[in-house]
Design an enzyme around this catalytic site. Structure first.
Site, PDB file in Angstrom:
ATOM      1  N   ASP A 132      -6.397  21.661  66.301  1.00 31.46           N
ATOM      2  CA  ASP A 132      -5.173  22.330  65.843  1.00 31.46           C
ATOM      3  C   ASP A 132      -5.402  23.839  65.882  1.00 31.46           C
ATOM      4  OD1 ASP A 132      -6.800  22.898  63.722  1.00 31.46           O
ATOM      5  OD2 ASP A 132      -5.648  21.790  62.256  1.00 31.46           O
ATOM      6  N   SER A 133      -4.381  24.590  65.542  1.00 33.99           N
ATOM      7  CA  SER A 133      -4.453  26.044  65.713  1.00 33.99           C
ATOM      8  C   SER A 133      -5.045  26.744  64.499  1.00 33.99           C
ATOM      9  CB  SER A 133      -3.051  26.588  65.927  1.00 33.99           C
ATOM     10  OG  SER A 133      -2.302  26.476  64.721  1.00 33.99           O
ATOM     11  N   GLY A 134      -5.193  26.011  63.416  1.00 30.41           N
ATOM     12  CA  GLY A 134      -5.635  26.636  62.185  1.00 30.41           C
ATOM     13  C   GLY A 134      -4.484  27.193  61.365  1.00 30.41           C
ATOM     14  N   GLY A 135      -3.306  27.285  61.983  1.00 25.55           N
ATOM     15  CA  GLY A 135      -2.151  27.856  61.282  1.00 25.55           C
ATOM     16  C   GLY A 135      -1.826  27.110  59.997  1.00 25.55           C
ATOM     17  N   GLN A 195       8.819  24.501  65.745  1.00 24.82           N
ATOM     18  CA  GLN A 195       9.166  24.644  64.336  1.00 24.82           C
ATOM     19  C   GLN A 195      10.691  24.591  64.184  1.00 24.82           C
ATOM     20  OE1 GLN A 195       7.303  24.558  61.760  1.00 24.82           O
ATOM     21  NE2 GLN A 195       5.243  24.828  62.598  1.00 24.82           N
ATOM     22  N   ASP A 249      -1.444  12.219  63.815  1.00 29.17           N
ATOM     23  CA  ASP A 249      -2.687  12.400  63.064  1.00 29.17           C
ATOM     24  C   ASP A 249      -2.323  12.522  61.607  1.00 29.17           C
ATOM     25  OD1 ASP A 249      -1.727  15.307  63.192  1.00 29.17           O
ATOM     26  OD2 ASP A 249      -3.481  15.431  61.876  1.00 29.17           O
ATOM     27  N   CYS A 268      -6.825  -8.543  59.602  1.00 32.58           N
ATOM     28  CA  CYS A 268      -7.415  -7.355  60.231  1.00 32.58           C
ATOM     29  C   CYS A 268      -8.742  -7.697  60.913  1.00 32.58           C
ATOM     30  CB  CYS A 268      -7.623  -6.269  59.177  1.00 32.58           C
ATOM     31  SG  CYS A 268      -8.345  -4.754  59.842  1.00 32.58           S
ATOM     32  N   CYS A 299     -11.109  -5.355  61.673  1.00 29.31           N
ATOM     33  CA  CYS A 299     -12.071  -4.250  61.522  1.00 29.31           C
ATOM     34  C   CYS A 299     -13.399  -4.747  60.950  1.00 29.31           C
ATOM     35  CB  CYS A 299     -11.500  -3.136  60.637  1.00 29.31           C
ATOM     36  SG  CYS A 299     -11.597  -3.447  58.867  1.00 29.31           S
ATOM     37  N   CYS A 304     -13.188  -5.738  57.182  1.00 28.96           N
ATOM     38  CA  CYS A 304     -12.495  -6.992  56.882  1.00 28.96           C
ATOM     39  C   CYS A 304     -13.242  -8.208  57.422  1.00 28.96           C
ATOM     40  CB  CYS A 304     -11.067  -6.951  57.426  1.00 28.96           C
ATOM     41  SG  CYS A 304     -10.017  -5.862  56.430  1.00 28.96           S
ATOM     42  N   HIS A 364     -11.312   0.607  57.579  1.00 29.95           N
ATOM     43  CA  HIS A 364     -10.139  -0.267  57.534  1.00 29.95           C
ATOM     44  C   HIS A 364      -8.838   0.506  57.721  1.00 29.95           C
ATOM     45  CE1 HIS A 364      -7.244  -3.284  56.565  1.00 29.95           C
ATOM     46  NE2 HIS A 364      -6.724  -2.454  55.684  1.00 29.95           N
TER      47      HIS A 364
END
Lengths: 380, 380
Positions: free
Chosen positions: A90-93, A193, A271, A310, A312, A315, A341
């Site tokens: 990401d940009s850090g913004g 934005q 994300d 699940c 995973c 589980c 999980h």
């Protein structure tokens, strides 16, 4: 490279493949967050095992510690964090606006104090491109101004103008750096934005598209406290504006129900820190019981897996009773097992959505899934 | 079952095999500590991968949380913590005397307050046998009184008398429970006390042996602040008193140099929380540089593994620079990676000692190893 091939659609929902120098990403896809160059508590082999193909890392955090130059000297972020797959930084913004202390926002950039030691720093569109170049992720994000949720129209409009001006500077510096710093091929996504103001959203998207043919779009400024219906309206209008064959990354969104709603509205990449943050508090997602907290006394002797459906590691190897003991005892292993999980839960939701879009059953499946999930949540 | 077969000796040092219902343990062996039914941060597959064959769990902690009855109903400690290998539970005595609040020590037992919620509890020789029966470990330890390091002779003598009286009661209750509670075969080790008083040590050991033929002996009351030379003298005298073909478990001892010194004096089994506790603070053991803390600035760009000679997962996958970043950033993954390394370091030391005893080079190798390790420590 950096092309989204859409294999199938159902309504606005799309199933595709996004090509990067570090491999293809089947979309829709949830990207685990590796804030400080580590998906909290996990080795990257585990992240790969749970089906994640692309991960995110935070420019703000890595710039402050250990420093982008150090990461670059050590071979770049892929080598540093032992991840051969695609990475997005990401940009850090967002962190500067939400996490750092005392700041000044100028047209030139943002002055902020480190949340670690209070030291003074400045991010500009140019410096953020330099930092992300040094880190060497596959996808880097433009530096944007993200006004707080619930801001007024004038604030949103001013942030849009600044974000657009910064985007031009990001692009120019990004292109220069392609010749200055030798790292594997990168691409730059702008960040849209406009808060919940539909005409601002439309205008911002159009002005980005007028500026060039971007290989993908970040959709920012959502999930910052606004009404959910407003978020869905923004996604619907953007779906009508943005080019179809470009990935759309809905930034910071990733609760299970939000992910499905956004997939239905044409988003491809997601994300969210919720899977690992919830894990820290003992909270997990299940397909049969919604979101539950394992501290609850009813799990004391519960020998079922967290989610019987699940696949995973957690589980297939542990039961609720043992994991509850770990959570209540504040044992570090609980964080690891629950993160595995929760991350797998979202990755699988992306996989299942993709399959359903492919065979034209996404809308019906998603409606049933959401109804059950929400009913269960209201019962807890 | 529960027999130590000594395969080879060199001086007092012995290499052997200890047989348990959950498999053989090659000795000398370091046992990782799973205080609350989890070796901090690790899944048990990782513990097995690093070569550990037997692990320890804490009766005091598991009694308080989640409760021994619950563990029993859930199938016992092996099933609960997903460990098919041998387990040893301590008696809880050490924790009651060191961790719990406000207590009364009577001839009948110890009244203490939980360190978690202040609730009032009592451990007696009988109840400690019942708890350990319910937990179902392979080896259970007798309830003993461990006076503080540096105590006077009268205190040590009184504690010895009480420990001996309690041992009789432990044995009686242990034998009753074999018919009352159905768990896999267990054995009971007494705990030798006597602080640094050589005649008390000798007398205590003799009185235990007069009481019966134990399948192994815990050596307690050492590494509690006394001079190291005094500890070695106690081990030397016990080596002359205890039967050769019974395993000797030196309780709570497990720094690398102490482990080698104790192996040289006839000890077979070891446990210590140092590997995981040090990991939490960024401290690791290396064969070339002694004990180091990875926070040190000199590791900032160090791309070597923690210990180039180590075969653990951490050393074969990560470098110091990345791990230093994790430690400095307080990332949970550092604790996991460093625990794996530190535990493997001690397990490997046991394996190497065993090999060296087998080919008669233990004394020479151990002398060189200790000299290098101690020189390095003094340079840090």
């Amino acid at each position: 490279m950096f092309r989204l091939t859409v294999h199938s659609t159902e309504g606005a929902a799309r199933a595709g493949s996004f090509t990067t120098p570090h491999g293809e990403v089947a979309t829709p896809a949830f990207m685990p967050v590796g804030t400080q160059g580590t998906v909290k508590g996990l080795i990257m082999e585990e992240v790969a095992e749970l089906g994640a193909r692309m991960v995110l890392a935070n420019t703000y955090h890595l710039y402050l510690r250990p420093g982008h130059d150090l990461v670059h000297r050590l071979g770049g972020l892929h080598a540093f964090m032992r991840w051969d797959g695609p990475i997005l930084t990401d940009s850090g913004g967002y962190q500067v606006f939400s996490l750092a202390h005392i700041r000044e926002v100028h047209d030139d950039g943002v002055v902020f104090q480190s949340h670690i030691d209070g030291s003074r720093h400045e991010f500009t569109p140019e410096s953020v491109m330099e930092i992300q170049r040094a880190l060497g992720a596959d996808v880097v994000m433009a530096f944007d101004e993200c006004p707080p949720g619930g801001c007024d129209r004038a604030t949103a409009e001013a942030a849009n103008a600044r974000t657009l001006a910064w985007l031009r500077r990001c692009r120019d510096r990004f292109e220069e750096l392609e010749h200055e710093v030798n790292v594997p091929l990168q691409t730059l996504f702008p960040v849209l934005q406009g808060n919940v103001f539909e005409d601002l959203r439309r205008g911002h998207a159009q002005s980005f598209m007028d500026l060039g043919d971007w290989s993908g779009y970040g959709i920012g400024g959502l999930s910052v406290g606004e009404d959910k219906q407003a978020m869905w309206r923004v996604l619907e209008l953007l779906d009508g504006v943005l080019p179809a064959e470009r990935p759309r990354y809905l930034m910071g969104v990733g609760y299970p129900d939000d992910l499905l709603e956004a997939v239905a509205r044409g988003c491809d990449l997601f994300d969210c820190v919720a899977p690992t943050r919830n894990a820290r508090h003992g909270t997990v997602w299940t397909s049969e019981e919604g979101q539950v907290n394992l501290k609850a006394a009813r799990f004391r002797e519960d020998t079922r897996p967290i989610d019987p459906g699940c696949d995973c590691y957690t589980c297939t190897h542990y039961d609720r009773a043992y994991i509850r003991h770990l959570v209540v005892s504040a044992e570090g292993l609980s964080m690891r097992l629950l993160s595995i999980h929760n991350l797998r839960f979202l990755v699988r939701l992306g996989e299942e959505a993709r399959r359903r879009i492919g065979d034209g059953t996404f809308a019906a499946w998603s409606r049933d899934w959401l109804e059950r999930y929400r009913n269960e949540r209201s019962l807890v």
